[in-house]
Design a protein around this motif. Structure first.
Motif, PDB file in Angstrom:
ATOM      1  N   LEU A   1       0.894  -1.550  -0.483  1.00  0.00           N
ATOM      2  CA  LEU A   1      -0.082  -0.407   0.126  1.00  0.00           C
ATOM      3  C   LEU A   1       0.529   0.988  -0.139  1.00  0.00           C
ATOM      4  O   LEU A   1       0.818   2.688  -0.877  1.00  0.00           O
ATOM      5  N   LEU A   2       1.766   1.233   0.874  1.00  0.00           N
ATOM      6  CA  LEU A   2       2.845   2.167   0.798  1.00  0.00           C
ATOM      7  C   LEU A   2       3.228   2.632  -0.829  1.00  0.00           C
ATOM      8  O   LEU A   2       3.052   3.710  -0.863  1.00  0.00           O
ATOM      9  N   LYS A   3       4.194   1.272  -1.188  1.00  0.00           N
ATOM     10  CA  LYS A   3       4.367   1.460  -2.585  1.00  0.00           C
ATOM     11  C   LYS A   3       3.823   2.485  -3.822  1.00  0.00           C
ATOM     12  O   LYS A   3       3.677   2.739  -4.403  1.00  0.00           O
ATOM     13  N   ARG A   4       2.375   1.799  -3.519  1.00  0.00           N
ATOM     14  CA  ARG A   4       1.606   2.433  -4.544  1.00  0.00           C
ATOM     15  C   ARG A   4       1.398   4.345  -3.687  1.00  0.00           C
ATOM     16  O   ARG A   4       1.335   4.932  -4.950  1.00  0.00           O
ATOM     17  N   LEU A   5       1.074   4.692  -2.332  1.00  0.00           N
ATOM     18  CA  LEU A   5       1.186   6.055  -2.827  1.00  0.00           C
ATOM     19  C   LEU A   5       3.046   6.725  -2.843  1.00  0.00           C
ATOM     20  O   LEU A   5       2.674   8.221  -3.309  1.00  0.00           O
ATOM     21  N   GLU A   6       3.621   5.622  -3.017  1.00  0.00           N
ATOM     22  CA  GLU A   6       4.932   6.709  -3.022  1.00  0.00           C
ATOM     23  C   GLU A   6       5.332   6.001  -4.389  1.00  0.00           C
ATOM     24  O   GLU A   6       6.269   7.755  -5.087  1.00  0.00           O
TER      25      GLU A   6
ATOM     26  N   SER B   1      -6.985   3.283  -2.980  1.00  0.00           N
ATOM     27  CA  SER B   1      -8.294   3.687  -2.300  1.00  0.00           C
ATOM     28  C   SER B   1      -8.183   4.244  -0.742  1.00  0.00           C
ATOM     29  O   SER B   1      -8.064   3.091   0.028  1.00  0.00           O
ATOM     30  N   THR B   2      -8.726   4.844  -0.029  1.00  0.00           N
ATOM     31  CA  THR B   2      -8.930   4.874   1.332  1.00  0.00           C
ATOM     32  C   THR B   2      -9.698   3.507   2.073  1.00  0.00           C
ATOM     33  O   THR B   2      -9.564   3.542   2.935  1.00  0.00           O
ATOM     34  N   GLY B   3     -10.293   3.101   1.150  1.00  0.00           N
ATOM     35  CA  GLY B   3     -11.009   2.049   1.091  1.00  0.00           C
ATOM     36  C   GLY B   3     -10.144   0.691   1.770  1.00  0.00           C
ATOM     37  O   GLY B   3     -10.748   0.320   2.935  1.00  0.00           O
TER      38      GLY B   3
END
Length: 291
Positions: A195-200, A209-211
């Motif tokens: 998930l961090l990788k997706r954001l970075e 998704s915040t979900g």
């Protein structure tokens, strides 16, 4: 990689996910993983063509796992050598208004594979005993008799639903569809990294998704319900495989090899022979095309 045995990941006896590893203790490079998968892909492709021509068997591949567990990329990598006419992928989202006018299995019946083909369910009919157990209020949208509020949903309701799923799978298995069900067992920490990788990474941010974070808060609930669903729906005709998913390359290879070995076990699959009259006149037809 070639020493990996799919039977080691098939659920036998009672499953305890807390004691089931999310990664294998093997040393392998990314290159070795890609080479091993490439070998399997080529064999699968050839066998799939024969199955398509044979037109008697069908395969249903069910993929379940938490967000970021690698289902989408696995479909892309494992099935990329398949002839597109022989495989159809269905990604089941929240039921739409038309689907909610029918029973919860209706849309899955519609997506079952034709003879000679593969269907891949990316998220499956098991969402109906997983997501709906974490969020039982979703059941109210099904407009079922006798269920007006969440408190009307009893433990027996879930028992009945899992029995219905077993019957659904038994029915299609008895009519020529081979069912293989894979749960991608990923650690909570590995999900955090992905998930961090997706954001970075800007090119991957659209996937976030915040979900995902809200569902992550219910991790323990999901693990409990996955464990229960797998234990109650693991059958000879529709077996579950728990795939360690912290290493995507290893997970892809396990799934591909499992499918390959199952295909190989269907010894009646062969390409149909030409009609004898056609065989006897092959040279005539060649001459006509060359003339």
């Amino acid at each position: 990689m070639h020493s990996i045995n799919p039977e080691d990941f098939r659920v036998k006896g009672k499953l305890d996910l807390s004691k089931t590893p999310t990664e294998l203790s093997i040393e392998t490079s990314k290159k070795e993983e890609e080479t091993a998968l490439d070998d399997i892909q080529k064999k699968l492709s050839a066998k799939q063509d024969a199955m398509y021509a044979h037109n008697r068997h069908a395969f249903l591949i069910c993929l379940q796992g938490m967000d970021t567990s690698g289902k989408d990329s696995l479909i892309r990598e494992v099935f990329k050598e398949f002839n597109p006419r022989g495989v159809v992928v269905h990604s089941f989202k929240t039921p739409n208004s038309t689907e909610l006018e029918h029973d919860y299995l209706w849309r899955h019946y519609l997506a079952l594979p034709e003879k000679g083909k593969f269907a891949v369910f990316n998220r499956t009919h098991y969402e109906n005993v997983l997501v709906t157990r974490v969020h039982p209020e979703y059941i109210l949208f099904e407009n079922l008799p006798g269920i007006e509020k969440v408190s009307d949903i009893t433990p027996q309701f879930w028992e009945n639903r899992m029995e219905q799923i077993n019957n659904f799978e038994k029915h299609i298995a008895q009519n020529g569809t081979t069912i293989l069900k894979f749960y991608f067992h990923m650690s909570k920490d590995e999900q955090r990294k992905r998930l961090l990788k997706r954001l970075e990474q800007p090119e991957d941010q659209w996937k976030f998704s915040t979900g995902d974070l809200k569902e992550r808060e219910r991790w323990d609930d999901y693990m409990n319900f996955y464990e229960e669903a797998i234990n109650k729906t693991n059958t000879d005709y529709a077996p579950w495989y728990v795939v360690p998913a912290d290493d995507k390359g290893v997970a892809r290879y396990i799934v591909a090899k499992t499918i390959w070995e199952k295909l190989e076990s269907l010894t009646d699959i062969s390409e149909p022979q030409l009609d004898q009259k056609v065989k006897d006149n092959l040279q005539l037809y060649k001459d006509q095309l060359k003339g």
